[in-house]
Design a protein around this motif. Structure first.
Motif, mmCIF file in Angstrom:
data_model
loop_
_atom_site.group_PDB
_atom_site.id
_atom_site.type_symbol
_atom_site.label_atom_id
_atom_site.label_comp_id
_atom_site.label_asym_id
_atom_site.label_seq_id
_atom_site.Cartn_x
_atom_site.Cartn_y
_atom_site.Cartn_z
ATOM 1 N N ARG A 12 -3.636 6.287 -18.542
ATOM 2 C CA ARG A 12 -3.543 5.057 -19.325
ATOM 3 C C ARG A 12 -2.141 4.764 -19.861
ATOM 4 O O ARG A 12 -1.966 3.952 -20.757
ATOM 5 C CB ARG A 12 -4.530 5.041 -20.490
ATOM 6 C CG ARG A 12 -5.955 5.302 -20.124
ATOM 7 C CD ARG A 12 -6.656 4.014 -19.715
ATOM 8 N NE ARG A 12 -8.067 4.275 -19.484
ATOM 9 C CZ ARG A 12 -8.615 4.393 -18.292
ATOM 10 N NH1 ARG A 12 -7.877 4.296 -17.212
ATOM 11 N NH2 ARG A 12 -9.899 4.608 -18.150
ATOM 12 N N ASN A 13 -1.139 5.411 -19.323
ATOM 13 C CA ASN A 13 0.234 5.177 -19.759
ATOM 14 C C ASN A 13 0.804 4.002 -18.962
ATOM 15 O O ASN A 13 1.629 4.170 -18.068
ATOM 16 C CB ASN A 13 1.082 6.435 -19.574
ATOM 17 C CG ASN A 13 2.445 6.315 -20.205
ATOM 18 O OD1 ASN A 13 2.894 5.230 -20.545
ATOM 19 N ND2 ASN A 13 3.118 7.440 -20.357
ATOM 20 N N TYR A 14 0.340 2.812 -19.321
ATOM 21 C CA TYR A 14 0.752 1.615 -18.596
ATOM 22 C C TYR A 14 2.243 1.341 -18.749
ATOM 23 O O TYR A 14 2.860 0.759 -17.867
ATOM 24 C CB TYR A 14 -0.071 0.406 -19.055
ATOM 25 C CG TYR A 14 -1.527 0.540 -18.707
ATOM 26 C CD1 TYR A 14 -1.959 0.434 -17.386
ATOM 27 C CD2 TYR A 14 -2.475 0.794 -19.690
ATOM 28 C CE1 TYR A 14 -3.292 0.567 -17.049
ATOM 29 C CE2 TYR A 14 -3.819 0.929 -19.374
ATOM 30 C CZ TYR A 14 -4.216 0.813 -18.061
ATOM 31 O OH TYR A 14 -5.532 0.957 -17.730
ATOM 32 N N GLU A 18 4.714 0.344 -15.790
ATOM 33 C CA GLU A 18 5.553 -0.858 -15.880
ATOM 34 C C GLU A 18 7.027 -0.526 -15.684
ATOM 35 O O GLU A 18 7.777 -1.293 -15.079
ATOM 36 C CB GLU A 18 5.358 -1.542 -17.236
ATOM 37 C CG GLU A 18 4.062 -2.289 -17.374
ATOM 38 C CD GLU A 18 4.020 -3.595 -16.603
ATOM 39 O OE1 GLU A 18 5.067 -4.076 -16.130
ATOM 40 O OE2 GLU A 18 2.903 -4.133 -16.453
ATOM 41 N N ALA A 19 7.441 0.637 -16.184
ATOM 42 C CA ALA A 19 8.852 1.032 -16.087
ATOM 43 C C ALA A 19 9.308 1.228 -14.638
ATOM 44 O O ALA A 19 10.492 1.085 -14.345
ATOM 45 C CB ALA A 19 9.102 2.308 -16.889
ATOM 46 N N ASP A 25 7.893 -2.342 -6.346
ATOM 47 C CA ASP A 25 8.149 -3.575 -5.590
ATOM 48 C C ASP A 25 8.885 -3.291 -4.281
ATOM 49 O O ASP A 25 8.621 -3.922 -3.270
ATOM 50 C CB ASP A 25 8.989 -4.552 -6.419
ATOM 51 C CG ASP A 25 8.204 -5.231 -7.522
ATOM 52 O OD1 ASP A 25 6.957 -5.209 -7.500
ATOM 53 O OD2 ASP A 25 8.851 -5.803 -8.432
ATOM 54 N N GLU A 26 9.806 -2.355 -4.310
ATOM 55 C CA GLU A 26 10.672 -2.085 -3.170
ATOM 56 C C GLU A 26 10.073 -1.134 -2.127
ATOM 57 O O GLU A 26 10.459 -1.179 -0.967
ATOM 58 C CB GLU A 26 12.013 -1.524 -3.641
ATOM 59 C CG GLU A 26 12.822 -2.506 -4.449
ATOM 60 C CD GLU A 26 13.248 -3.726 -3.644
ATOM 61 O OE1 GLU A 26 13.614 -3.575 -2.465
ATOM 62 O OE2 GLU A 26 13.204 -4.835 -4.201
ATOM 63 N N CYS A 27 9.176 -0.256 -2.531
ATOM 64 C CA CYS A 27 8.666 0.749 -1.598
ATOM 65 C C CYS A 27 7.674 0.137 -0.617
ATOM 66 O O CYS A 27 7.145 -0.946 -0.829
ATOM 67 C CB CYS A 27 8.037 1.920 -2.354
ATOM 68 S SG CYS A 27 6.497 1.521 -3.165
ATOM 69 N N ASP A 28 7.412 0.869 0.458
ATOM 70 C CA ASP A 28 6.492 0.403 1.491
ATOM 71 C C ASP A 28 5.039 0.775 1.203
ATOM 72 O O ASP A 28 4.119 0.073 1.618
ATOM 73 C CB ASP A 28 6.878 1.006 2.853
ATOM 74 C CG ASP A 28 8.266 0.590 3.282
ATOM 75 O OD1 ASP A 28 8.548 -0.628 3.266
ATOM 76 O OD2 ASP A 28 9.078 1.475 3.610
ATOM 77 N N MET A 29 4.842 1.896 0.500
ATOM 78 C CA MET A 29 3.499 2.369 0.182
ATOM 79 C C MET A 29 3.486 2.920 -1.237
ATOM 80 O O MET A 29 4.472 3.493 -1.695
ATOM 81 C CB MET A 29 3.064 3.483 1.141
ATOM 82 C CG MET A 29 2.961 3.082 2.582
ATOM 83 S SD MET A 29 2.605 4.494 3.665
ATOM 84 C CE MET A 29 0.895 4.786 3.272
#
Length: 82
Positions: A12-14, A18-19, A25-29
Motif C-alpha cells: 500500500r505504499n502508493y 508514484e515516485a 512509463d519508459e520500460c517495456d514490461m
C-alpha cells in the motif's frame, strides 16, 4: 533490448509507486510480484498492456507464478513464498 521494471512488497505504499512512474512509463514490461497485488489497480488502465502480476503471501489469489516470454528467453516470476 526489452526493459523490465520489477516491483514487490509494495504494501500500500502508493507514494513509492508514484515516485517511479517515470521509470514505469519508459520500460517495456512491469512485473509486480505481490504483496499487495491490487496496489497496481490504480495504474492498471495506464499500464494494462505491459503489466504482469502474481499474488504474494499477503494476497488472496491463485496466480502465484507466471512465465513471461521476453525476446528469445522465458522468465519465471513468483513472489517466492512457496
Amino acid at each position: 533490448m526489452t526493459t523490465i521494471a520489477v516491483l514487490s512488497d509494495t504494501h500500500r505504499n502508493y507514494g513509492a509507486i508514484e515516485a517511479i512512474v517515470p521509470i514505469l512509463d519508459e520500460c517495456d514490461m512491469i512485473v509486480h510480484l505481490g504483496d499487495h497485488y491490487d496496489d497496481m489497480d490504480p495504474f492498471y488502465s495506464r499500464y494494462r498492456s505491459k503489466l504482469y502480476r502474481v499474488h504474494g503471501n499477503c494476497d488472496y489469489g491463485q496466480t502465484k507464478e507466471i512465465i513471461l516470454p521476453v525476446e528469445q528467453i522465458l522468465i519465471f516470476a513468483t513472489h517466492g513464498d512457496l
